[in-house]
Design an enzyme around this catalytic site. Structure first.
Site, mmCIF file in Angstrom:
data_model
loop_
_atom_site.group_PDB
_atom_site.id
_atom_site.type_symbol
_atom_site.label_atom_id
_atom_site.label_comp_id
_atom_site.label_asym_id
_atom_site.label_seq_id
_atom_site.Cartn_x
_atom_site.Cartn_y
_atom_site.Cartn_z
ATOM 1 N N ASP A 180 0.847 -1.199 0.000
ATOM 2 C CA ASP A 180 0.000 0.000 0.000
ATOM 3 C C ASP A 180 0.879 1.244 0.000
ATOM 4 O OD1 ASP A 180 -2.214 1.899 0.926
ATOM 5 O OD2 ASP A 180 -3.280 -0.011 0.995
ATOM 6 N N HIS A 212 -3.433 5.831 4.086
ATOM 7 C CA HIS A 212 -4.248 4.700 3.624
ATOM 8 C C HIS A 212 -3.684 3.361 4.098
ATOM 9 C CE1 HIS A 212 -6.035 1.908 0.616
ATOM 10 N NE2 HIS A 212 -7.044 2.768 0.603
ATOM 11 N N SER A 378 -11.464 -0.734 0.473
ATOM 12 C CA SER A 378 -10.121 -0.716 1.068
ATOM 13 C C SER A 378 -10.162 -1.030 2.551
ATOM 14 C CB SER A 378 -9.471 0.657 0.881
ATOM 15 O OG SER A 378 -9.030 0.843 -0.426
#
Length: 490
Positions: A180, A212, A378
């Site tokens: 990521d 994230h 996600s």
């Protein structure tokens, strides 16, 4: 010019759909492009045919760099003569060898070089490199209800919405690779169980500047926010601070994770690592359809990694996106607190299971205490990655006296799907599995969980008593309710 394809190319295109072949010549490898991704100009991923050896691949890569250097030298001379000739090409970027199952490379080449490459007999196909991004999320106020939902069969209520029932050793001995934007490894919720693995983008820093990846890591293994609270997180940075990156960098990140996993397997066999239970990986990212990324993920699964990937946030068919379309990973859609398919969640036959993905609170960047609440598939995928780690940790260690045959990713995927809560969600299209993830309701006996003894008796008793206690609260016996509720639901 487009034309008829040779029969040897057809299997690639069948696997690649929805992709287009934008350049066809007889006796030359096809060049593939995704229909729903932004190509990176003059950047390519080259994949060798099966059977090409590592030594042959190395010789080819040396050859391609030599012809690139030669053409660049000619280009430089022309640029000195003609000012409009100002293009520059970087040549070879990454080489790929995913445990011998997929060999190739990526690079930035001009048309002259790529035409020579595609006519080389060892090349199966060429794919245009494209942009990949962390799947978009929405910041909202909310509470961490997702953990509670995967530990209860029934829809959450007043007594269960914040009660996560789990086995205390969940995640112990398991490595979790978060591919990521990186991870805030100093965050207190990781308790020192997070480390920096690898930064793939060139000249980038070993930090998560986006948040994230940190959020995903927290849902997988955080002390407060995580499904598998004792797993070890390895940050694999493939996306930059902007949340975007290249497909070739993502492929290289998967390779690094697979190699790291195999190294740990080797160390365990040598007796140098005790208590190792396996490796899981999460990819909450996506772009257009990429044959190469799907194949690379499947190859990582083939060497023993358990992969969870996000279905995507376009309210569309997940089969049109990568890595959501990879065959052997677990592709995860997003559900809501009220047990609906999240309005943004992709769907379709490539979606294997659903997990909480709306208003999920987890770790963040900016400080070692930061948290944030965001939404997306996600956020759903890390619940499944954490659950994979959780279930792996319930197995005997391979170096223990009670060791059993290692559970394969295919077996784990089948088991997770078989025990999921069925028909629990609404707004699920007809071609999409209506399955919501479940952790076994607190049982630490994996055989019991997958054998159908789903701890239903314990949960039924807990649910019934909770309802009775809520009645006490409504009748004004609040003191008794507050004293007993945690004991009953835990």
């Amino acid at each position: 010019m487009k034309g008829l394809l040779s029969l040897s190319v057809l299997p690639v295109l069948a696997y690649a759909s929805p992709m287009i072949v934008d350049s066809i010549h007889q006796d030359a490898a096809p060049i593939l492009s995704s229909t729903n991704a932004k190509d990176i100009p003059d950047s390519y991923i080259v994949v060798f045919k099966k059977g090409v050896s590592s030594s042959s691949a190395l010789a080819h890569q040396t050859w391609v760099q030599e012809i690139h250097t030669s053409t660049e030298s000619k280009r430089l001379k022309k640029r000195n003569q003609f000012t409009f000739k100002n293009e520059a090409f970087d040549g070879l970027k990454h080489t790929f060898d995913i445990a011998g199952g997929l060999l190739g490379y990526s690079g930035h080449f001009d048309e002259e070089v790529i035409e020579q490459v595609r006519r080389h007999p060892d090349v199966e196909y060429i794919e245009r490199d494209s942009e990949v991004r962390a799947l978009e999320s929405v910041t909202e106020n909310g509470a961490p209800w997702g953990l509670a939902r995967i530990s209860h069969r029934k829809r959450l209520n007043f007594g269960t919405f914040n009660k996560y029932i789990y086995a205390a050793q969940g995640g112990e001995g398991v490595d979790a690779y978060v591919i990521d934007t990186g991870t805030n490894i100093e965050h207190v919720d990781f308790e020192g169980r997070a480390s920096w693995g690898k930064t793939i983008p060139e000249n980038d820093d070993d930090i998560d500047g986006n948040g994230h990846g940190t959020h995903c890591s927290g849902t997988i293994a955080g002390k407060k926010y995580g499904v598998a609270k004792k797993a070890h997180v390895h940050a694999v940075k493939v996306l930059r601070t902007s949340g975007s990156g290249t497909m070739s960098d993502v492929v290289k990140g998967v390779q690094w994770a697979a190699e790291s996993h195999l190294k740990q397997v080797g160390e365990t066999k040598k007796g140098n690592r005790k208590g190792f239970k396996g490796s899981v990986a999460n990819m909450s990212l996506g772009g257009g359809k990429s044959v190469t990324l799907d194949r690379v993920v499947d190859q990582a699964v083939a060497v023993g990694m358990h992969f969870a990937v996000a279905a995507g946030n376009d309210n569309a068919d997940a089969c049109n996106y990568s890595p959501a379309a990879s065959q052997n990973s677990i592709t995860v859609g997003a559900s809501t607190l009220t047990d609906e398919r999240a309005y943004f969640s992709n769907y379709g036959k490539c979606t294997d299971i659903f997990a909480p993905g709306l208003n999920i609170q987890s770790t963040w960047i900016g400080s070692k205490y930061a948290v944030n609440t965001i939404s997306g598939t996600s956020m759903a995928s890390p619940h499944i990655c954490g659950l994979l780690a959780y279930f792996l940790s319930l197995q005997p260690a391979s170096d223990s006296a009670f060791a059993v045959a290692e559970i394969t990713p295919a077996e784990m995927k089948e088991n997770m799907i078989s025990i999921a809560s069925k028909n629990a969600l609404t707004d699920i299209p007809a071609d999409t599995p209506n399955l919501l993830a479940w952790n076994g309701g607190g049982s630490d006996n994996y055989k019991e969980i997958v054998g159908g003894k789903d701890n239903a008796t314990k949960e039924h008793i807990s649910s019934t008593l909770t309802e009775k206690l809520e009645q006490l609260a409504e009748e004004g016996l609040t003191a008794i309710y507050n004293e007993l509720k945690d004991v009953v639901v835990a």
